[in-house]
Design an enzyme around this catalytic site. Structure first.
Site: not given
Ligand code: DON
Length: 565
Positions: A374, A394, A445, A466
């Site tokens: 990301t 992703n 998310s 991360g």
């Protein structure tokens, strides 16, 4: 015992100061600054600022430039979140997260026996969520931009046409993923991301198909992606190779303005992302716990600091798994989750000399990821506008599918849904009903773009990639600065630790724990796993004189860069 403790703390601080000394790159900028994962993208943003664009113009240009120079996470067919602070001190947040296609359904990644097949949710066409980035950038520009839209696409188009000289990091990453990318793009010639021989540092990578896709966005705005040629290319990919996104899914996609989450931490105002990100709620919960248990009274790297963080994180990630998902589909008790009394009760069970056990739920067998799939960038301008954007495909290169003729990777964001209650996703995160798959629903998310204010003025702009470690990386950067009183460089360089309820383990960068602290944590039952890297910050700090100090996490990612003027 006291002496051993002092020696251990000294050891951690020595390592920290030593590593800061060799990587000290902090420089302040009066007018504007951009911090991103790639030097070319940071330069693009800085040029826009110098041409008179504001932070939001620069953000749009950086987002599109990253799609070219950092294709593993930068994207036009992914999604993300933007946290905004205007020069007037007003806050806003934009959710341009992907949504599930209309044909998606709850058990879509389960085989006949009811077991989740993670290949289906992570690779190839079925893993793709309806992309949100382009509509997000259009909405960001419509509301806050000052320059012409077209001008913001020009740098990315040039980079795609003329080619990007590959760094060692990017060449290696493309080589690492060569087989996976080939496997998902079998019938395609002209795939710029797969070559006969391995990529090398210094190779030039151009992508004319991507230049054309960007040109369509430049001339037609949102319709240049969600309608017409590019949309047709995406739909034909889906039809040919077993995907389920159709033309209507693309036409219907809308990014959403959301009211940011605002909390307090030791006289600082913390502004972060609300659901469908879990980031803001989890961050405010962690900070409440840190305040309640007086984190500032412990020394950095001590047993108490690490143990306390892990115990807080265990409780916070358990809430995440149970309560969080897309607020438009599931009634999330946001107020309750960040309510002082609720959290006091929740954190009151923490004992400083005893480890608590995560519930007896099947633990994820997936270790915390060490690569950065990301990307986060932070920008501030001359007028005092600031924006923090975390954006993603992703996984590295998303689903690995490159749209034929379009030149861009498609995301594999569907894996962020809870495919089956209690079964971990690629980050070892579990979930339930709140994050179950439903048509048009956004997947939960961890992305946590955050802005911190002190006495009404901008103090920090921060974020990280991360996966599940994003939240704890952001949390640690805030307490490093506020509780441990580190300078900007130190607070980014400081070694990090992460825990997330399940698996019931503690992940630590190698320099994070002195032998004595590691021993003591193990003594009370923590299971320690060493990780090479946790998180990758792209932060802006504001000095007392009001100058911007950009800090890129170059220790963890050499291509990261600050550009300012
Ligand atoms: O939205 C999320 O939480 C994930 N899709 C983020 C993925 C990620 O950070 C991968 N990178 N390191």
């Amino acid at each position: 015992m006291q002496i051993i403790k002092k020696i251990a703390v000294f050891f951690v601080l020595f390592l920290l100061v030593f590593s800061c000394a060799i990587s000290d790159q902090s420089k302040s900028y009066k007018n504007g600054v951009v911090v991103s994962a790639h030097y070319l993208a940071s330069e693009v943003g800085n040029e826009i600022l110098q041409k008179g664009g504001n932070a939001f113009d620069a953000a749009v240009a950086v987002q599109f430039a990253l799609a070219v120079v950092y294709p593993r996470a930068g994207n036009i067919a992914g999604g993300g979140f933007a946290l905004i602070r205007t020069s007037k001190g007003e806050y806003n947040s934009l959710d341009f997260r992907e949504v599930a296609p209309r044909a998606a359904f709850e058990q879509m990644y389960c085989d006949r026996e009811g077991n989740v097949n993670s290949d289906w949710s992570q690779k190839g066409h079925l893993a793709v969520g309806v992309p949100g980035t382009v509509d997000g950038m259009v909405k960001l520009h419509e509301k806050y931009g000052s320059m012409k839209w077209e001008a913001l696409l020009v740098p990315a188009i040039k980079l795609a046409r003329n080619g990007v000289v590959l760094s060692e990091l990017e060449a290696n990453k493309l080589n690492d993923y060569r087989d996976q990318i080939s496997a998902q793009n079998k019938n395609k010639s002209n795939n710029p991301y797969v070559r006969e021989r391995p990529f090398r540092e210094g190779d030039t990578l151009s992508n004319l198909a991507l230049a054309r896709s960007l040109l369509a966005i430049k001339t037609k705005g949102r319709n240049g992606f969600y309608e017409g040629e590019t949309a047709n290319l995406i739909v034909s990919e889906m039809e040919k190779y077993g995907g389920i996104i159709n033309a209507k899914d693309l036409q219907d996609y809308q990014a959403i303005w959301r009211k940011p989450l605002i909390g307090e931490y030791r006289e600082h105002k913390i502004v972060s992302m609300p659901p469908p990100s879990s980031g803001g709620i989890a961050l405010l919960q962690l900070l409440k716990g840190a305040e309640m248990h007086k984190m500032n009274e412990w020394s950095f790297g001590s047993f108490e600091h690490i143990h306390l963080m892990v115990e807080l994180e265990r409780r916070v990630y358990a809430d995440r798994a149970t309560w969080l998902g897309d607020p438009d589909f599931y009634p999330i008790p946001v107020d309750r989750l960040v309510d002082g009394e609720y959290l006091e009760n929740r954190f009151a069970t923490i004992e400083m000399d005893e480890k608590s056990n995560s519930q007896d739920v099947k633990a994820g067998s997936v270790a915390v990821i060490e690569s950065f799939e990301t990307t986060h960038f932070s920008i501030a301008d001359q007028e005092g506008n600031a924006v923090a954007i975390t954006t993603t495909l992703n996984g590295n290169y998303g689903s690995k599918v490159v749209v034929e003729g379009g030149g861009f990777f498609l995301n594999n964001e569907m894996d962020d849904f809870s495919c089956k209650p209690g079964v971990p996703n690629q980050f070892g995160l579990v979930g339930g009903e709140a994050n179950a798959i439903k048509p048009k629903k956004r997947m939960l998310s961890s992305m946590t773009p955050t802005i911190v204010e002190k006495n009404g003025t901008l103090f920090m702009v921060l974020g990280s990639p991360g996966g599940s470690t994003i939240i704890t990386s952001v949390f640690q950067n805030i307490i490093n600065r506020i509780d441990f009183e580190m300078n900007p460089q130190q607070s980014v360089d400081a070694p990090r630790v992460h825990s997330q309820w399940l698996p019931d383990e503690v992940y630590a960068e190698s320099k994070a724990l002195s032998p004595e602290v590691k021993g003591k944590l193990e003594e009370v039952g923590h299971v320690i796993k060493i990780q090479s890297k946790i998180g990758m910050m792209a932060n802006i700090f504001v000095s007392e004189s009001g100058a911007y100090i950009g800090i890129a996490d170059t220790e963890r990612h050499a291509d990261s860069r600050v550009a300012g003027y």
